[in-house]
Design a protein around this motif. Sequence first.
Motif, PDB file in Angstrom:
ATOM      1  N   ILE A 141      -6.074   5.867   0.837  1.00 19.57           N
ATOM      2  CA  ILE A 141      -7.045   5.155   0.004  1.00 19.57           C
ATOM      3  C   ILE A 141      -8.115   6.116  -0.468  1.00 19.57           C
ATOM      4  O   ILE A 141      -8.763   6.762   0.334  1.00 19.57           O
ATOM      5  CB  ILE A 141      -7.711   4.027   0.795  1.00 19.57           C
ATOM      6  CG1 ILE A 141      -6.641   3.088   1.341  1.00 19.57           C
ATOM      7  CG2 ILE A 141      -8.696   3.271  -0.065  1.00 19.57           C
ATOM      8  CD1 ILE A 141      -7.199   2.026   2.243  1.00 19.57           C
TER       9      ILE A 141
ATOM     10  N   TYR B 229      -9.101  -3.770   2.738  1.00 22.29           N
ATOM     11  CA  TYR B 229      -8.601  -3.526   1.392  1.00 22.29           C
ATOM     12  C   TYR B 229      -9.527  -4.063   0.301  1.00 22.29           C
ATOM     13  O   TYR B 229      -9.309  -3.784  -0.881  1.00 22.29           O
ATOM     14  CB  TYR B 229      -7.205  -4.132   1.242  1.00 22.29           C
ATOM     15  CG  TYR B 229      -6.166  -3.431   2.071  1.00 22.29           C
ATOM     16  CD1 TYR B 229      -5.548  -2.269   1.618  1.00 22.29           C
ATOM     17  CD2 TYR B 229      -5.816  -3.908   3.325  1.00 22.29           C
ATOM     18  CE1 TYR B 229      -4.601  -1.608   2.393  1.00 22.29           C
ATOM     19  CE2 TYR B 229      -4.876  -3.262   4.102  1.00 22.29           C
ATOM     20  CZ  TYR B 229      -4.276  -2.112   3.631  1.00 22.29           C
ATOM     21  OH  TYR B 229      -3.352  -1.459   4.408  1.00 22.29           O
TER      22      TYR B 229
ATOM     23  N   TYR C  95       0.846  -1.178   0.000  1.00 23.06           N
ATOM     24  CA  TYR C  95       0.000   0.000   0.000  1.00 23.06           C
ATOM     25  C   TYR C  95       0.887   1.235   0.000  1.00 23.06           C
ATOM     26  O   TYR C  95       1.838   1.316   0.755  1.00 23.06           O
ATOM     27  CB  TYR C  95      -0.889  -0.010   1.249  1.00 23.06           C
ATOM     28  CG  TYR C  95      -2.024   0.957   1.200  1.00 23.06           C
ATOM     29  CD1 TYR C  95      -1.964   2.137   1.929  1.00 23.06           C
ATOM     30  CD2 TYR C  95      -3.143   0.687   0.433  1.00 23.06           C
ATOM     31  CE1 TYR C  95      -3.018   3.028   1.896  1.00 23.06           C
ATOM     32  CE2 TYR C  95      -4.193   1.578   0.391  1.00 23.06           C
ATOM     33  CZ  TYR C  95      -4.121   2.753   1.119  1.00 23.06           C
ATOM     34  OH  TYR C  95      -5.169   3.626   1.092  1.00 23.06           O
TER      35      TYR C  95
ATOM     36  N   PRO D 207     -14.036   4.568  -2.448  1.00 24.09           N
ATOM     37  CA  PRO D 207     -14.478   3.722  -3.550  1.00 24.09           C
ATOM     38  C   PRO D 207     -15.685   4.329  -4.241  1.00 24.09           C
ATOM     39  O   PRO D 207     -16.526   4.963  -3.622  1.00 24.09           O
ATOM     40  CB  PRO D 207     -14.835   2.396  -2.866  1.00 24.09           C
ATOM     41  CG  PRO D 207     -15.093   2.763  -1.454  1.00 24.09           C
ATOM     42  CD  PRO D 207     -14.201   3.928  -1.150  1.00 24.09           C
TER      43      PRO D 207
ATOM     44  N   ASN E 141      -4.202   1.197  -9.969  1.00 25.67           N
ATOM     45  CA  ASN E 141      -4.448   1.839  -8.684  1.00 25.67           C
ATOM     46  C   ASN E 141      -3.108   2.226  -8.087  1.00 25.67           C
ATOM     47  O   ASN E 141      -2.316   1.360  -7.721  1.00 25.67           O
ATOM     48  CB  ASN E 141      -5.202   0.895  -7.733  1.00 25.67           C
ATOM     49  CG  ASN E 141      -5.699   1.604  -6.489  1.00 25.67           C
ATOM     50  OD1 ASN E 141      -5.078   2.545  -6.011  1.00 25.67           O
ATOM     51  ND2 ASN E 141      -6.812   1.145  -5.956  1.00 25.67           N
TER      52      ASN E 141
ATOM     53  N   ASP F 156     -10.812  -1.520  -2.075  1.00 26.78           N
ATOM     54  CA  ASP F 156      -9.954  -0.994  -3.135  1.00 26.78           C
ATOM     55  C   ASP F 156     -10.024  -1.813  -4.419  1.00 26.78           C
ATOM     56  O   ASP F 156      -9.497  -1.377  -5.447  1.00 26.78           O
ATOM     57  CB  ASP F 156      -8.497  -0.962  -2.653  1.00 26.78           C
ATOM     58  CG  ASP F 156      -8.242   0.147  -1.662  1.00 26.78           C
ATOM     59  OD1 ASP F 156      -8.053   1.294  -2.100  1.00 26.78           O
ATOM     60  OD2 ASP F 156      -8.266  -0.121  -0.445  1.00 26.78           O
TER      61      ASP F 156
END
Length: 445
Positions: A13, A414, A9, A16, A258, A417
């Motif tokens: 983040i 996670y 990571y 979403p 990402n 993600d």
Amino acid sequence: MAAFISCHYFSSIPAPQCISPSISTTRGTCLVDRRRSLWIRRFGPRCSSGKPHRFRPEHGQKGKSFSLKECGFSIALAIGLITGVPALAYPAGPVLPDVSVLISGPPIKDPGALLRYALPIDNKAIREVQKPLEDITDSLKVGGVKALDSVERNLRQSSRALKQGRDLILSGVVESKKEHGKELLHKLEVGMEELQQIVEEKNRDAVAPKQKELLQYVGGVEEDMVDGFPYEVPEEYRNMPLLKGRATVDMKVKVKDNPNVDECVFRIVLDGYNAPVTAGNFVDLVERHFYDGMEIQRADGFVVQTGDPEGPAESFIDPSTEKPRTIPLEIMVEGDKAPVYGETLEDLGRYKAQTKLPFNAFGTMAMARDEFDNNSASSQVFWLLKESELTPSNSNILDGRYAVFGYVTENEDYLADLKVGDVIESLQVVSGLDNLVNPSYKIAG
């Protein structure tokens, strides 16, 4: 040796992106204001693949969503939860659960705790040790060092229960595992003393890791209390792959496009005590490498879903029969000795029944299936990403309708993600494979 769970990571983040399912008008129209429609739009997952699917969590097929009956259910529940007015039963349908039941709590949301409480044991002494340790989680919700006063009370209660109930706890351990049980109890006692020192030093940050360690010892003792598989699977399903116990699986996902996440390994605990057919089917497919290289096919902020193979087939085609392999809906209810097969709890009129494996935790794993066929699940699986307004913990409209068979216990956060197109590099059973009986993957071809 299996690689330890890890996530690569790189930065914060991003939130979403949610893609809400559309409301179909083919089977009825719901007229609601914007506030209530948000509740409904976030319920009713659909498949994310381009080809037509039969398998989805609750009305997932494109072009199909709510019937009038289901719209009535959702609106009544939404109004009840927003306004506090009890939901009313819709005409010609079952009585809805009381809103007070739906929002009662506090719910257990930790996957480890859910798995510990789902073990088929009946030993009050170990549960009296376990509960105060679990309650430390709530104690830590208090800000600053004030939380440590509650933690200390939890610890004293658990320590006292262990001293008073040690003999009863050991009496519940399977004879062949007695020495292992004694070893774990000794580690638990030492760990409690270490936690007491942590509290006295007012080291708040060290409490949660030590709590997790102590609960692992408790869970190990409880697992040592399980003496074989507790019931007979119905004869019609007895020759299917069955997981008679638990297994742990690592799912390694390669994340595309990402900048924050490169790859992640999710640890999943599968519970065959409460879903032997469902979990056994999944482990069998994992050992066939069915999911290796498969893309994530849906990720919309509500669920992550995969399991639809390339080509026209929507499910796993058993090469030995050249036909789809399907499994029955399988729901274990609190207080029952064996799961219910082939029927939802709503079908059975058990509206207030609590499932042993509820949709409480972020990363709850379940089977997708056809809307109108309870026994149509095959290979498509989904993970619930969050607790939406229509899926409150403790009791919700997914419980009793879909077969839960495990939880993501590490790196579950996670999951949010993941995106459509991310690739499952591998799924590997790291423990518990010996609990799989009737493994069809060993058949040639």
